[in-house]
Write a protein that holds these residues in place. Structure first.
Motif, PDB file in Angstrom:
ATOM      1  N   PRO A  30     -21.388  48.560  70.478  1.00 41.42           N
ATOM      2  CA  PRO A  30     -20.160  49.111  69.528  1.00 41.42           C
ATOM      3  C   PRO A  30     -20.720  48.997  68.404  1.00 41.42           C
ATOM      4  O   PRO A  30     -21.416  47.727  68.523  1.00 41.42           O
ATOM      5  CB  PRO A  30     -19.101  47.685  69.562  1.00 41.42           C
ATOM      6  CG  PRO A  30     -19.151  48.121  71.647  1.00 41.42           C
ATOM      7  CD  PRO A  30     -20.736  47.555  71.586  1.00 41.42           C
ATOM      8  N   SER A  31     -19.728  48.996  67.819  1.00 38.37           N
ATOM      9  CA  SER A  31     -19.898  48.478  65.845  1.00 38.37           C
ATOM     10  C   SER A  31     -19.394  46.792  65.784  1.00 38.37           C
ATOM     11  O   SER A  31     -18.985  46.880  66.060  1.00 38.37           O
ATOM     12  CB  SER A  31     -19.054  49.589  65.192  1.00 38.37           C
ATOM     13  OG  SER A  31     -17.624  48.871  64.850  1.00 38.37           O
ATOM     14  N   THR A  33     -17.863  46.461  63.491  1.00 36.75           N
ATOM     15  CA  THR A  33     -16.265  46.139  63.273  1.00 36.75           C
ATOM     16  C   THR A  33     -15.281  46.337  63.941  1.00 36.75           C
ATOM     17  O   THR A  33     -14.628  45.612  64.476  1.00 36.75           O
ATOM     18  CB  THR A  33     -15.785  47.471  62.631  1.00 36.75           C
ATOM     19  OG1 THR A  33     -16.700  48.285  61.380  1.00 36.75           O
ATOM     20  CG2 THR A  33     -14.239  47.289  62.015  1.00 36.75           C
ATOM     21  N   GLU A  34     -16.077  47.396  65.264  1.00 39.02           N
ATOM     22  CA  GLU A  34     -15.366  46.853  66.299  1.00 39.02           C
ATOM     23  C   GLU A  34     -15.665  45.651  67.548  1.00 39.02           C
ATOM     24  O   GLU A  34     -14.918  45.153  67.678  1.00 39.02           O
ATOM     25  CB  GLU A  34     -15.973  48.227  67.838  1.00 39.02           C
ATOM     26  CG  GLU A  34     -15.534  49.685  67.231  1.00 39.02           C
ATOM     27  CD  GLU A  34     -16.395  50.466  67.423  1.00 39.02           C
ATOM     28  OE1 GLU A  34     -15.385  51.161  67.841  1.00 39.02           O
ATOM     29  OE2 GLU A  34     -17.509  50.539  68.027  1.00 39.02           O
ATOM     30  N   GLU A  38     -12.391  43.023  68.338  1.00 40.01           N
ATOM     31  CA  GLU A  38     -12.567  42.539  69.629  1.00 40.01           C
ATOM     32  C   GLU A  38     -12.340  40.548  69.642  1.00 40.01           C
ATOM     33  O   GLU A  38     -12.141  40.666  70.953  1.00 40.01           O
ATOM     34  CB  GLU A  38     -13.809  43.320  71.033  1.00 40.01           C
ATOM     35  CG  GLU A  38     -13.457  42.441  72.657  1.00 40.01           C
ATOM     36  CD  GLU A  38     -14.805  43.337  72.638  1.00 40.01           C
ATOM     37  OE1 GLU A  38     -15.011  43.091  74.363  1.00 40.01           O
ATOM     38  OE2 GLU A  38     -15.288  44.714  72.760  1.00 40.01           O
TER      39      GLU A  38
END
Length: 74
Positions: A30-31, A33-34, A38
């Protein structure tokens, strides 16, 4: 040392996902940012955890493309 704890939690979670096959070889993580959203961590914590995973040979970064799981060395 809350930053260390958060970094270690992120490292542990990503390592588990890689080792369990949730993120198989070649999969894009995932990026940043993600991952920040999370895990509730800063970009610096994400970068530091990814650098740790790169140093251990678990992932490779491709500038502009993301971070990908490496195939295990066998």
């Amino acid at each position: 040392m809350p930053a260390y704890t958060k970094k270690q939690q992120l490292i542990d979670a990503l390592t588990e996902r890689i080792e369990s096959g949730q993120y198989p070889p070649g999969a894009k993580l995932p990026s940043g940012t993600e991952l920040c959203a999370e895990f509730g961590v800063s970009r610096q914590v994400v970068r530091s955890a990814i650098d740790w995973l790169k140093a251990r040979g678990l992932v490779d970064g491709a500038p502009g493309a993301g971070v990908f799981v490496r195939a295990p060395n066998r």
